[in-house]
Structure formats: structure tokens, C-alpha cells
Design an enzyme around this catalytic site. Sequence first.
Site, mmCIF file in Angstrom:
data_model
loop_
_atom_site.group_PDB
_atom_site.id
_atom_site.type_symbol
_atom_site.label_atom_id
_atom_site.label_comp_id
_atom_site.label_asym_id
_atom_site.label_seq_id
_atom_site.Cartn_x
_atom_site.Cartn_y
_atom_site.Cartn_z
ATOM 1 N N ASP A 97 -8.034 -5.180 -0.073
ATOM 2 C CA ASP A 97 -8.132 -6.202 -0.983
ATOM 3 C C ASP A 97 -8.125 -7.304 -0.874
ATOM 4 O O ASP A 97 -8.505 -8.347 -1.612
ATOM 5 C CB ASP A 97 -7.822 -5.679 -2.347
ATOM 6 C CG ASP A 97 -8.497 -4.193 -2.715
ATOM 7 O OD1 ASP A 97 -7.601 -3.284 -2.851
ATOM 8 O OD2 ASP A 97 -9.824 -4.065 -2.797
ATOM 9 N N HIS A 153 0.806 -1.278 0.110
ATOM 10 C CA HIS A 153 -0.012 0.278 -0.064
ATOM 11 C C HIS A 153 0.840 1.089 0.008
ATOM 12 O O HIS A 153 2.034 1.194 0.654
ATOM 13 C CB HIS A 153 -0.884 0.066 1.335
ATOM 14 C CG HIS A 153 -1.884 0.905 1.135
ATOM 15 N ND1 HIS A 153 -1.965 2.280 1.233
ATOM 16 C CD2 HIS A 153 -3.382 0.555 0.761
ATOM 17 C CE1 HIS A 153 -3.349 2.832 1.149
ATOM 18 N NE2 HIS A 153 -3.974 2.007 0.831
HETATM 19 C C1 SDX Z 1 -6.222 0.204 -2.856
HETATM 20 O O1 SDX Z 1 -4.526 4.526 -2.077
HETATM 21 C C2 SDX Z 1 -5.330 3.930 -1.086
HETATM 22 O O2 SDX Z 1 -5.625 4.148 -0.318
HETATM 23 C C3 SDX Z 1 -5.796 2.823 -2.169
HETATM 24 C C4 SDX Z 1 -6.983 1.990 -1.252
HETATM 25 C C5 SDX Z 1 -8.283 2.763 -0.835
HETATM 26 O O3 SDX Z 1 -9.086 2.213 0.076
HETATM 27 O O4 SDX Z 1 -8.469 3.402 -1.911
HETATM 28 O O5 SDX Z 1 -6.248 1.628 -0.132
HETATM 29 C C6 SDX Z 1 -7.419 0.614 -2.181
HETATM 30 O O6 SDX Z 1 -6.177 0.339 -4.043
HETATM 31 C C7 SDX Z 1 -5.313 -0.967 -2.077
HETATM 32 C C8 SDX Z 1 -4.298 -1.288 -3.063
HETATM 33 C C9 SDX Z 1 -4.915 -2.429 -4.077
HETATM 34 N N1 SDX Z 1 -3.760 -2.966 -4.729
HETATM 35 C C10 SDX Z 1 -3.060 -4.060 -4.744
HETATM 36 O O7 SDX Z 1 -3.283 -4.967 -3.844
HETATM 37 C C11 SDX Z 1 -1.979 -4.374 -5.865
HETATM 38 C C12 SDX Z 1 -0.767 -4.859 -5.360
HETATM 39 N N2 SDX Z 1 -0.086 -3.843 -4.746
HETATM 40 C C13 SDX Z 1 0.834 -3.189 -5.579
HETATM 41 O O8 SDX Z 1 0.636 -2.932 -6.823
HETATM 42 C C14 SDX Z 1 1.440 -1.768 -4.612
HETATM 43 O O9 SDX Z 1 1.787 -2.270 -3.412
HETATM 44 C C15 SDX Z 1 0.454 -0.572 -4.762
HETATM 45 C C16 SDX Z 1 0.106 -0.119 -5.881
HETATM 46 C C17 SDX Z 1 -0.613 -0.664 -3.631
HETATM 47 C C18 SDX Z 1 1.421 0.358 -3.897
HETATM 48 O O10 SDX Z 1 2.420 0.599 -4.943
HETATM 49 P P1 SDX Z 1 3.599 1.861 -4.619
HETATM 50 O O11 SDX Z 1 3.255 2.634 -3.326
HETATM 51 O O12 SDX Z 1 4.004 2.510 -5.658
HETATM 52 O O13 SDX Z 1 4.648 0.979 -4.189
HETATM 53 P P2 SDX Z 1 5.868 0.671 -4.738
HETATM 54 O O14 SDX Z 1 5.219 -0.181 -6.222
HETATM 55 O O15 SDX Z 1 6.885 1.553 -5.136
HETATM 56 O O16 SDX Z 1 6.373 -0.731 -4.067
HETATM 57 C C19 SDX Z 1 7.812 -0.394 -3.333
HETATM 58 C C20 SDX Z 1 8.388 -1.822 -3.311
HETATM 59 C C21 SDX Z 1 8.779 -2.002 -4.763
HETATM 60 O O17 SDX Z 1 10.070 -2.830 -4.868
HETATM 61 P P3 SDX Z 1 11.447 -2.218 -5.182
HETATM 62 O O18 SDX Z 1 11.344 -1.428 -6.312
HETATM 63 O O19 SDX Z 1 11.610 -1.500 -3.721
HETATM 64 O O20 SDX Z 1 12.493 -3.443 -4.949
HETATM 65 O O21 SDX Z 1 7.640 -2.791 -3.028
HETATM 66 C C22 SDX Z 1 7.215 -3.553 -4.135
HETATM 67 C C23 SDX Z 1 7.785 -3.197 -5.459
HETATM 68 O O22 SDX Z 1 8.104 -3.783 -6.355
HETATM 69 N N3 SDX Z 1 5.810 -4.140 -4.261
HETATM 70 C C24 SDX Z 1 5.550 -5.223 -4.293
HETATM 71 C C25 SDX Z 1 4.101 -5.228 -3.983
HETATM 72 N N4 SDX Z 1 3.739 -4.240 -3.875
HETATM 73 C C26 SDX Z 1 4.994 -3.223 -3.909
HETATM 74 N N5 SDX Z 1 6.150 -6.442 -4.601
HETATM 75 C C27 SDX Z 1 5.308 -7.705 -4.783
HETATM 76 N N6 SDX Z 1 4.025 -7.592 -4.662
HETATM 77 C C28 SDX Z 1 3.407 -6.593 -4.140
HETATM 78 N N7 SDX Z 1 2.006 -6.393 -4.415
#
Ligand code: SDX
Length: 453
Positions: free
Chosen positions: A368, A310
Site C-alpha cells: 500500500d 506487515h
Molecule cells: C495489507 O495480511 C495481508 O496479507 C494484508 C495485505 C494483503 O495483500 O491482503 O498484504 C494488504 O493489509 C497490507 C498492510 C497495510 N496496512 C498498513 O500499512 C497499516 C500500517 N501497518 C500496521 O498497522 C501493521 O504493520 C500491520 C497491521 C500491517 C501489521 O500489524 P501486526 O502484524 O499486528 O504487527 P504489530 O502491530 O504487532 O507490530 C509489531 C510492532 C509493534 O511495536 P512493539 O509493540 O513491538 O513495540 O511493530 C510496530 C507495532 O507498534 N508497528 C508499527 C507499524 N507497524 C507495526 N509502528 C509504526 N508504524 C507501523 N506501520
Amino acid sequence: MGDKKHTLTLTDNATGKAIELPVRYGTEGPPAVDIGPLYRDFGYFTYDPGFVSTGSCRSAITFIDGDQGVLLYRGYPIEQLAEKSTFLEVAYLLLYGELPSQDQLDGFTNVIVRHTMINESLKSFYQGFYHDAHPMATMVGVVGSLSAFYHDSTDIRNPQHREIAAHRLIAKMPTIAGASYKHSIGEPFVYPKNSLSYAGNFLRMMFAVPSEEYVVDPVAEKALDLIFILHADHEQNASTSTVRLAGSSGANPFACIASGIAALWGPAHGGANEAVLRMLAQIGDVKHIPQYLAKAKDKNDPFRLMGFGHRVYKNYDPRARIIRKMCHEVLEKVGDQHDPLFELALRLEELALKDDYFIERKLYPNVDFYSGLIYKALGIPTNMFTVMFAIARTVGWVAQWMEMIGEPDQKIGRPRQIYDGPAARDYLPIRRRKSAPHGAGTADLNGEARNTD
Ligand code: SDX
């Protein structure tokens, strides 16, 4: 609110020039440096793709402390609202800022109940969609079309119009969602029955058929009401920011909420609940978990652990904790308490939370991760999961839109950029051009990502 005389000085090492920028404080959360004067007085933009550190507005509606896993609606902890409140009471709270008295709640409920029907000619609108249209696609189209029907509530500068539009949107979303589902399965639409609760009415519009009596299951009704509470609002998430940006241009509220639905649909946002179920089905068995965790950690593999991570929560999402607990209860009473997907989700969570990759990046289950399992137990199909999210989040979108429109210094949102394109150049007659490769900095024909800094 609480702005003390505090500034931050920014110094340009190239010129030695410095600028003092005011620091703004809220009731809770970190202070913010006000960069409004930066370009005018100092000639610099700021750059923050994804708005990781950038506040877009002041708001009094919802507060999240991502490190502590805290979520407050108008100051009330989500755990207390989940345990003691109802979705319509929470809707009142988010819209008007205070918990209602019994009279206020009765009056609000009565207004919402009176707006649950949709214009009869919308039924033919649905006929224009293929039966296998994704319900989120029909939701975007139908909600956007509401401004074609309600001319009497689109003068956004009129507070009464804003309130009528807000009530109409909150009241009609379940009816529109139920109709989207019925269209997708070729069954007749079910009209709202106003003697039922908000959640009960929706369940009936989803599952009732003309040939049988439909009795709302109280367990399903309570679970859905709770899930709606948990999804109602969440600060300036992607879809809420979309609604605010659309509203800042003066677009009518129906168009703004349609833009929020479209933004919510993405799998990185509200579409994640649907993606989690598909991911669990893809993993299939506990013994496959290690290979999928490896895929999730592999930078060359686009696979992500859906429902994990998140932007704000670097601790357990408090909503996920509540839903996880409710999952057990719902599966015990209405679903299959030994649902293999639920067992798989529990084991996947357990292994991920022990894995250094997820620990180091503070990746926890979000709202989710478990919600889809409950929807599945209630008999709601996977392609309706994000629609459920949209029904609930309409309250937050509308509350945030009303707050934004009501701001005295409200202005159109118009971010700036860092320009990476070609410097100014003269037009070349076609006879003098050579076939050049597609310009650097654009997606080429097979969609390769653009070059970055
Ligand atoms: C919602 O914003 C809100 O409040 C949203 C929400 C709401 O109520 O409105 O809470 C609802 O959208 C919840 C989120 C649902 N999405 C998912 O579950 C999809 C999977 N999650 C990821 O796509 C991700 O975690 C996000 C999109 C939710 C957040 O992405 P960020 O903040 O841009 O984080 P990032 O991509 O920069 O990740 C930081 C690191 C990265 O690795 P490094 O580059 O540091 O090595 O964490 C890794 C990412 O690759 N990472 C993951 C991951 N989420 C982040 N690696 C594997 N699986 C994941 N799910």
C-alpha cells in the site's frame, strides 16, 4: 499432502498427562501442528489473538515466505507474472490452478466480458446513497444486493452455480466500482464496452463522459493491469479469512464477497493505501519527517506509518518493490515525475529503513505504500483507492471461496475463546440494585479499551 509420521507431544505439568498431536506438512512453508483433537482429548483450547501462529485451512492457491519476501500464485513468482502475464490470465490461474492455453484464455475472457453489465434496476439502488457516500460503502451495499438479482447462481453446492457466480463477480466489480465513482461526482454511469481490456474498460467507465470520445491511455491501462495482478490474492489475510468464514456458513457468494469488501476497508488492511496518501499530505514536507517518525515510534501516539509493516512480510513486500519501480515509470509518462508526495514517500522510506525502531521490528514498505501514488497519477481520487484493491482482490476472494466450498471436509468456522466475564450469578430485582460503574472488561461510555490479561 506430504504428511510424514511426525508428532508433537504436549505435556501438562500440573497432571503429568501428555498428548501427541500430528504434524502436517505442505509443499512449502513451516510444518503445522494439528490441534484439532486437543480439546476433545486433552480438555484445552488454544489461544492466538489475531491468528499470528494459527493456520485456518490448507490451500493450494498462494504462498508467501515473509522472511524471504517471496509471493507465489499457484507456484509462479509474482515478479514473473507481473512482467509476463495479464490480470485475466492471472485470474484464470488463481481460479483453475494452471496457466491457460490460448483457447482457454480466449474462452475465459469471452465469458468475463459477457458478464460485465449490471441489472438496470441497480441504477436506482445507487440513487438511494448520498452523492458523498464513500465508494467503499456503496460497493459493500451493491455487491451484497447482487444475490437479490442472481437466484440462478446461489446454490453453493452446485459447481456450475459457483462458477457462474465467480465469473459474474469478477466481471461486474469494475462496472460497480465505476458506477460508485460516477455517482459520487454526479456524472452519468458509463456502460461497459466489451471490445476493451479489463483495465481499459474500467478506466473508461471511470473517466468517459457522454459528450466526448474517450481513448484509453495505454500507459495507464498497462499500469492498472499490473496493479490488479499484484493485488489479486495474498493467502489468508483479514478480508480473505472473512470471506472464508462467511462462506463456511453456506452464505451465498455475493454476501461473502460483500463481507470481504467490508473487512478490506479497514486502514490496517486495504484501507491503508488511502491512509498513506492522507499521511503524506499530513506530513507535507521532507523537513517534517523526523517528527512523524517520532510519532510513529511513540506508544502513546496512535499515529502509525501507514504503508509500513506487515503481519507476514518481515522483509520487503515483493509487490511494493514492483510498484515502487512502476511508480517512476508512470509518473514520468502520465503523472508529475516531480510529484512532491512521491519525493516525500521516497525520502520517508529511506529514513525509516535506516531507523533502528523499524529495523528491529522488520518493518518494511508494503503493497500500500506506493500504490496510492500511482492511482493519484492516473487521476483516480483517494477515496477510490481501496475500491481498486477490492476489484483486484475479488479474484482471490472468489478463488479461495471456491477452494473452501469444494473441500470434502468443509465445516462451519466457529472459534472458541477465553471467557473473562462474571461467573454465573442470579438475577437481581431492580429495587435491590445499586447504580454500579460499567462492568470491568467492557468499553465504558467514553470508549476506554477493555482491561486485558
Ligand atoms: C495489507 O495480511 C495481508 O496479507 C494484508 C495485505 C494483503 O495483500 O491482503 O498484504 C494488504 O493489509 C497490507 C498492510 C497495510 N496496512 C498498513 O500499512 C497499516 C500500517 N501497518 C500496521 O498497522 C501493521 O504493520 C500491520 C497491521 C500491517 C501489521 O500489524 P501486526 O502484524 O499486528 O504487527 P504489530 O502491530 O504487532 O507490530 C509489531 C510492532 C509493534 O511495536 P512493539 O509493540 O513491538 O513495540 O511493530 C510496530 C507495532 O507498534 N508497528 C508499527 C507499524 N507497524 C507495526 N509502528 C509504526 N508504524 C507501523 N506501520
